[in-house]
Design an enzyme around this catalytic site. Structure first.
Site, PDB file in Angstrom:
ATOM      1  CG  HIS A 194     -55.214-117.055   3.382  1.00 41.07           C
ATOM      2  ND1 HIS A 194     -55.465-117.123   4.765  1.00 41.07           N
ATOM      3  CD2 HIS A 194     -54.276-116.365   3.288  1.00 41.07           C
ATOM      4  CE1 HIS A 194     -54.842-115.934   5.446  1.00 41.07           C
ATOM      5  NE2 HIS A 194     -54.116-115.324   4.378  1.00 41.07           N
ATOM      6  CG  ASP A 237     -48.602-101.189   9.627  1.00 37.46           C
ATOM      7  OD1 ASP A 237     -48.602-100.088   9.926  1.00 37.46           O
ATOM      8  OD2 ASP A 237     -48.557-101.963   8.465  1.00 37.46           O
ATOM      9  CG  LEU A 238     -53.600-106.674  12.400  1.00 40.16           C
ATOM     10  CD1 LEU A 238     -53.934-107.087  11.185  1.00 40.16           C
ATOM     11  CD2 LEU A 238     -53.246-108.219  13.362  1.00 40.16           C
ATOM     12  CE  LYS A 255     -50.047-115.095   7.339  1.00 38.72           C
ATOM     13  NZ  LYS A 255     -51.161-114.217   6.574  1.00 38.72           N
ATOM     14  NE  ARG A 303     -58.714-107.767  -4.383  1.00 42.98           N
ATOM     15  CZ  ARG A 303     -58.553-107.993  -3.185  1.00 42.98           C
ATOM     16  NH1 ARG A 303     -57.648-108.576  -2.497  1.00 42.98           N
ATOM     17  NH2 ARG A 303     -59.927-108.061  -2.450  1.00 42.98           N
ATOM     18  N   GLY A 337     -51.125-104.175  21.317  1.00 46.94           N
ATOM     19  CA  GLY A 337     -50.665-103.824  20.110  1.00 46.94           C
ATOM     20  C   GLY A 337     -51.314-102.753  19.340  1.00 46.94           C
ATOM     21  CD  GLU A 346     -51.707-109.872  -2.449  1.00 46.30           C
ATOM     22  OE1 GLU A 346     -52.605-109.969  -1.370  1.00 46.30           O
ATOM     23  OE2 GLU A 346     -50.439-110.051  -2.288  1.00 46.30           O
ATOM     24  CD  GLN A 353     -59.877-111.885  -2.294  1.00 46.27           C
ATOM     25  OE1 GLN A 353     -60.780-111.743  -1.358  1.00 46.27           O
ATOM     26  NE2 GLN A 353     -58.641-111.573  -2.325  1.00 46.27           N
ATOM     27  CE1 TYR A 358     -67.037-117.414 -12.718  1.00 44.76           C
ATOM     28  CE2 TYR A 358     -66.754-118.965 -14.608  1.00 44.76           C
ATOM     29  CZ  TYR A 358     -66.025-117.910 -13.794  1.00 44.76           C
ATOM     30  OH  TYR A 358     -65.044-117.678 -14.023  1.00 44.76           O
TER      31      TYR A 358
END
Ligand code: BG6
Length: 480
Positions: A235, A16-17, A143, A337, A12, A211, A368, A374
């Site tokens: 996830h 895109d990937l 996936k 995000r 592939g 996001e 992220q 903390y």
């Protein structure tokens, strides 16, 4: 021949990937000298591309720095491209010949393919492209692994008939993130956490993903899956297993994954009382993308009720966690995000400080942006005051580890495939359990089509979600 040690195949390669993630990742690994010597790369796809054309597609995503021009050239010199169909055995024989020309070597196939050609490609790989003798073949898959338990099982059975589980690397790129990998060390490398990591001390656990952008032209794909399949079932659930699992007997992949599966088995399917669903609408005062709601995306079917936001409380029914809600929340087009875990501890018993100032301790693991751990804790207000106030024990990576370059999740994971480490890959029984948990809810939503609650692009999501957090024993403190 070239005397190759490894050939990495990008199936592939024109997609895109491949151009956005796989080629750039291979380049960074090559640039940093992390790949085994004599590793070659071959892209395969239907389009009649030339290597220079493929290179041109990928370069914008490769973040090549000044002074690296020669290295990039060297990288592309190791690359070949073969055009062929996804269903004709002759084409795969040509591909196999191209690999054989590099010499007897280990083979890594990265399947960056649409699900529709997945079966024919894997059949052909098995029939004509496996390595021989003492060399191994590994298959990396991404996936979607089906869209519910039945379709995922069909896919798993198909793969299991062709490859051994040790040959299969199912990617969940969240398992390649620094702070997700850190959960094990944090939990099992610190004496202070193990005695309190349970229902007696923990009130609730929040795992969230936010996001600040919408579908960005991926609406067609997204609408078929929705946020529950796109982010939560994989996830967020993976993070949950690492927070909730028992200590494995060792850090071997099978020991860890055995424990993760046990946690998943203890989770019942959520019903609608445990769920808030949302879908974003445009913000008329917003700028650019923010003006458009989900339904304004021309690739999204009219009147779609696919959720772009979801909060779900899961209950882990075992001795350690009975009664502790694990609240998973994820959404697109939100105010920021952020991906993080919040472990909120129970109230202090018998608070003696006036004014009800004592707040709950909370351990926050920020995945992220800017990795951090903390602990929110109470401390005396510095100076003359005798009041207690909330403060933090703060391990922010950016200030503590200034010179460490954080590798991208894909860099770690692809390197793991070379090394043969499956710790950070999803085993077939984990996948099965993940779908078992979410399939009844997904089917219910598909059948009943409950209308998701509208929320404005750039907001915190539906206010109902914040109410829901209170109901599930999470006390609001600061922003989360
Ligand atoms: C992907 C989802 O798996 O993860 C995307 O399909 C999402 O919708 C992405 O944007 C988020 O990954 P990251 O690493 O940017 O948090």
């Amino acid at each position: 021949g070239h005397g190759a040690s490894h050939v990495f195949l990008i199936m592939g390669a024109s997609g895109d990937l491949a151009k956005k993630k796989i080629y750039p990742t291979l380049w960074w690994l090559f640039r940093d000298g992390l790949l085994p010597p004599k590793t070659y790369f071959i892209g395969y796809a239907r389009s009649k591309l030339s290597m220079p054309a493929l290179q041109k597609n990928c370069l914008p995503y490769m973040k090549v720095k000044e002074g690296e021009e020669d290295k990039v050239k060297a990288f592309f010199k190791l690359n070949d491209y073969v055009a062929g169909s996804y269903d004709k055995t002759e084409d795969f024989m040509r591909l196999n010949k191209a690999i054989e020309e590099k010499g007897s070597c280990n083979r890594l196939f990265y399947l960056a393919l649409p699900p529709s050609v997945f079966e024919t490609v894997t059949l052909n790989l098995k029939a004509v492209c496996m390595s021989k003798g003492d060399k191994w073949t590994r298959i990396v898959v991404e996936k979607p692994f089906g869209r519910d338990l039945a379709s995922s099982n069909r896919l798993s059975n198909h793969l299991a008939a062709l490859f051994k589980e040790e040959e299969l690397y199912r990617i969940d790129h969240y398992l390649g993130k620094e702070m997700v990998q850190n959960l094990m060390v944090l939990r099992f490398g610190n004496r202070i956490f193990s005695p309190i990591w349970n229902r007696d001390n923990i009130a609730s656990v929040v795992i969230s993903f936010k996001e600040p952008f919408g579908t960005q032209g991926r609406g067609g794909y997204f609408d078929e899956f929705g946020i529950l399949r796109d982010v939560m079932q994989n996830h967020l659930l993976q993070i949950l297993t690492l927070v909730a699992m028992e200590k494995p007997p060792s850090t071997h992949a099978e020991d860890i994954r055995n424990e993760k599966v046990k946690v998943l088995k203890s989770i019942h399917s959520p019903n609608m009382e445990d769920v808030v669903l949302g879908q974003y609408v445009g913000d008329p005062n917003g700028s650019g993308d923010a003006k458009d709601g989900y339904l304004d995306d021309p690739t999204v079917p009219k009147g779609s009720v696919t959720p772009t936001f979801a909060t779900v409380a899961l209950h882990v029914q075992n001795e350690r966690w009975d009664g502790v809600p694990f609240i998973l929340r994820c959404g697109k087009a939100l105010n920021e995000r952020k991906a993080e875990v919040r472990v909120q501890f129970r109230d202090v018993a018998g608070d003696i400080f006036p004014g009800g100032e004592v707040k709950r301790n909370e351990l926050v693991i920020r995945v992220q942006p800017s990795e951090a751990i903390y602990m929110k804790m109470m401390a005396k207000t510095p100076g003359m005051s005798i009041n207690a106030e909330e403060s933090e024990l703060d391990l922010t990576y950016g200030s503590r580890y200034k010179d460490v370059k954080m590798p991208d999740a894909y860099e770690r994971l692809i390197l793991d495939v070379f090394m043969g480490s499956q710790i950070h890959f999803v085993r077939s029984d984990e996948l099965y359990e993940a779908w078992r948990i979410f399939t009844p809810l997904l089917h219910h939503i598909e059948k009943e089509k409950p209308k998701p609650i509208p929320y404005v692009y750039g907001s915190r999501g539906p206010p109902e979600s914040d109410e829901f957090f209170k109901k599930f024993n999470f006390t609001y403190s600061g922003t989360y």
